[in-house]
Scaffold this active site. Sequence first.
Site, PDB file in Angstrom:
ATOM      1  N   ASN A   4       8.365   7.051   5.240  1.00  0.00           N
ATOM      2  CA  ASN A   4       7.530   8.087   5.839  1.00  0.00           C
ATOM      3  C   ASN A   4       7.927   9.458   5.329  1.00  0.00           C
ATOM      4  OD1 ASN A   4       5.187   7.756   7.569  1.00  0.00           O
ATOM      5  ND2 ASN A   4       6.439   6.280   8.669  1.00  0.00           N
TER       6      ASN A   4
ATOM      7  N   ASN B  41       2.081   4.862   1.513  1.00  0.00           N
ATOM      8  CA  ASN B  41       2.155   5.355   2.879  1.00  0.00           C
ATOM      9  C   ASN B  41       2.334   6.867   2.978  1.00  0.00           C
ATOM     10  OD1 ASN B  41       2.060   4.629   5.678  1.00  0.00           O
ATOM     11  ND2 ASN B  41       4.178   5.289   5.806  1.00  0.00           N
TER      12      ASN B  41
ATOM     13  N   ASP C  19       8.232   9.598  12.187  1.00  0.00           N
ATOM     14  CA  ASP C  19       7.093   9.327  11.308  1.00  0.00           C
ATOM     15  C   ASP C  19       7.043  10.460  10.275  1.00  0.00           C
ATOM     16  OD1 ASP C  19       4.568   8.475  10.255  1.00  0.00           O
ATOM     17  OD2 ASP C  19       4.014   7.655  12.189  1.00  0.00           O
TER      18      ASP C  19
ATOM     19  N   ARG D 185       0.851  -1.191   0.000  1.00  0.00           N
ATOM     20  CA  ARG D 185       0.000   0.000   0.000  1.00  0.00           C
ATOM     21  C   ARG D 185       0.883   1.236   0.000  1.00  0.00           C
ATOM     22  NH1 ARG D 185       0.033   2.764   4.841  1.00  0.00           N
ATOM     23  NH2 ARG D 185       0.269   1.619   6.783  1.00  0.00           N
TER      24      ARG D 185
END
Length: 195
Positions: free
Chosen positions: A53, A4, A103, A2
């Site tokens: 990220n 991100n 993140d 997927r």
Amino acid sequence: MRFNDGCVDPQGRYWASTMNDPKVHEPTAEGVLFRLDPDMSLHRMIENVTIPNGMGWSLDWKTFYFTDSPTKNIYKYRFDGNTGNISEREIFYHVEEEEAVPDGFCMDVEGCLWVALCGGWKVLRVSPEGKRIGEITMPTRMISCPGFVGSELFITSAEEEEPNKFKQSVEFGGSLFRVNVGVEGLPVHKYRREW
């Protein structure tokens, strides 16, 4: 797999990263950072990433920043604005907190990164030299991504993954926060599709 995270560079190219979906399979180093150019050509820029990220560019557009969360590193690359190529990877910033990983991040007009520490209860402000120069302590542990609206930093969080261990983090897990940090964010760029 997927997607991100994603970002658009100053020349209108869209950068987007992929990873294994943790709901399906434990993330492994199969992720890829792609670059979609305005002519719709697709390029594999970085391979073998686990949880890609935050990403962004320095004020002079000569440096590209990219996060692979499990390494606890934000990397920097030399960026060629004309070609979109990146080279010469180095560690720009390493997160020392034991249970935290970097993140998402955003950038301000002074060239600093505002980095969410997932598992770390904080957002850090990191200088262009890679030094921690400020932090915001949050009321929940799973901080996921900051983003600017003027001088206000909007900060997202995720649901607490270990509610029995971190009971004090549960109440505000998944919340959106707003903090005026006294400096404005860099404007974001739009994808420039060539028709």
